[in-house]
Design an enzyme around this catalytic site. Structure first.
Site, PDB file in Angstrom:
ATOM      1  CE  LYS A 237      -3.631  -1.997   3.012  1.00  0.00           C
ATOM      2  NZ  LYS A 237      -4.825  -1.834   2.184  1.00  0.00           N
ATOM      3  NE  ARG A 311     -10.673 -10.430  -0.801  1.00  0.00           N
ATOM      4  CZ  ARG A 311     -11.068  -9.503  -1.658  1.00  0.00           C
ATOM      5  NH1 ARG A 311     -11.427  -9.843  -2.891  1.00  0.00           N
ATOM      6  NH2 ARG A 311     -11.108  -8.230  -1.313  1.00  0.00           N
TER       7      ARG A 311
END
Length: 466
Positions: A237, A311
């Site tokens: 990021k 996830r």
């Protein structure tokens, strides 16, 4: 943690300042019955009965005063939060009613996260209530909400996977729960996706498994995403994207707080709380874009993006959760930015194949004034997360419908017919509001708790509703 038990007290007629609640429509009637001194004070303050307005009104005797507070909706849990923030220390009672749901906001307005600074010694604002039966439940809800805030606000340096496990263990010990923490070789063998995501961090990953309650009761299983910090992994990021990533364990914080409410109320369920706890870090052994991971369920996943790690760990946790056939399975996760783009910070996204479960949760949100918004598990979008070399891709291509494709990814790991709902939440207040400082936030917690109370209620004869 803030001692909420001292802030909401049974009204036995003890001395207290009076708070009169008025809205803009009722202000004229209040002024007509008030003294000249009171009317002057209200006019000088520019008070018009708007939400959050507070004015102190002097009485006839020296030192005699009361409070006029503006409120738009008395059933709003935050209706008294501004008053609790603004009023001097002391004891108060409402002029004409019990505080009802607004007692919760009164408590939360006085919660402080002061782990990293000298705590301010502030005398409390105590609220009296004639509704003594509601005090314990309101305090427990405030304590659970404060737990979410404190866990999320704690920096990742002090809230790594081991610290998160300690926090869950501490809550479990309070209620006699059994807590098992799986690490090392057992984790690598049994939960390969969790291990892959967390193995590059200095503090290794773990699977935290809490159980509580009578095995004969319905099985309620809560799963919470516990990414204690998310660098994005090798798909790193930018700095701005990492700034709030201490909150990426917000799903775990919500699941733990909900478990605390269940145990504290003695809800007649067999509770299981499962938290996969990892830091998504960067090192030579970090998992890579293009890797194929084999999950606990045996489903293979191509890593399209290492920043779609939540996830992956939830996939292994959901597989474990279904092994004892729960009667209700709820997962909570700070899963996607797409949900925030669609719904903003305050509305969690709700996904479920069951119209009944979704309706129960949404009804709980309406009752608790803590609403969620149902989003579709739109099956055709599963095409977006197809892989050319594995069973499924963890991110897919195109960037469309990000929260839906993330939910569809999780759905692949939930067997047909399992009573399951997924909540994609933010766990953060970007802007301070009365009773809700900037920082960690509990969103959807009150809704889910209201739903569980209704679903597993015990009537006056001690008979459960299930």
């Amino acid at each position: 943690m803030t001692d909420f038990t001292s802030l909401l007290v049974a009204d036995t007629g003890q001395p207290a300042r009076t708070i009169a609640l008025v809205d803009s429509a009722g202000l004229a009637d209040w002024l007509a019955a008030a003294s000249d001194r009171a009317r002057v004070a209200v006019d000088a303050a520019g008070f018009v009965g708007g939400a959050g307005e507070v004015v102190i009104v002097g009485g006839d005797a020296a030192g005699d005063w009361s409070v006029l507070a503006g409120v738009v909706d008395r059933l709003d849990p935050w209706a008294l939060a501004a008053a609790a923030e603004k009023l001097p220390a002391g004891t108060y009672r409402l002029a004409d009613a019990a505080p009802g749901p607004a007692a919760f906001g009164w408590l939360m307005a006085q919660h402080r996260f002061d782990r990293y600074r000298a705590p301010k010694v502030a005398a409390p604002r105590i609220l009296l209530t004639p509704d003594t039966a509601s005090i314990d439940a309101t305090v427990q809800l405030a304590e659970a909400t404060a737990l979410v805030r404190d866990l999320v606000d704690t920096p990742a340096g002090d809230m790594d996977p081991a610290a998160l496990a300690d926090a869950i263990r501490a809550e479990g010990e309070r209620f006699g729960a059994i807590v098992d923490v799986i690490t090392g070789d057992d984790l690598r063998t049994g939960f390969p996706a969790i291990d892959a995501v967390g193995r590059a961090a200095a503090v290794g990953p773990r699977l935290i498994d809490l159980t509580w309650g009578d095995p004969a009761h319905p099985k309620l299983t809560l799963v919470g995403k516990g990414v204690t910090f998310d660098s994005g992994g090798l798909d790193i990021k930018p700095a701005s994207g990492m700034r709030l990533m201490k909150k990426d364990m917000g799903g775990a914080a919500h699941a733990l707080a909900l478990a605390r409410l269940v145990m504290g109320a003695g809800l007649p369920v067999r509770l299981r709380l499962i938290v996969p706890a990892v830091e998504n870090a960067i090192a030579g052994n970090a998992f890579r874009p293009g890797d194929v991971l084999r999950t606990r369920a045996g489903i293979t996943v191509e890593v399209g993006n290492t920043d779609a790690e939540g996830r992956l760990i939830l996939a292994d946790a959901l597989a474990l959760a279904q092994e004892d056939a729960p009667d209700l399975l709820l997962d909570m996760a700070t899963l996607t930015g797409a949900a925030r783009v669609a719904l903003g910070p305050d509305l969690p996204a709700l996904f479920s194949h069951s119209d009944g479960i979704a309706a129960e949760i949404l009804a709980g949100g309406v009752t608790a004034r803590d609403q969620l918004w149902r989003m579709p598990l739109w099956a055709p979008y599963a095409e977006m997360i197809k892989s050319g070399i594995a069973d499924i891709d963890n991110s897919g291509e195109g960037g469309f419908a990000g929260c839906i494709t993330a939910a569809l990814f999780l759905d692949r790991f939930v067997a047909a017919g399992v009573p399951w709902a997924h909540v994609d939440l933010f766990a953060w207040n970007p802007v301070a509001k009365p009773g809700r400082p900037k920082g960690g936030a509990a969103t959807g917690l009150r809704a889910l708790w209201s739903m569980l109370q209704n679903r597993f209620a015990i009537d006056e004869f001690g008979t459960p509703s299930y």
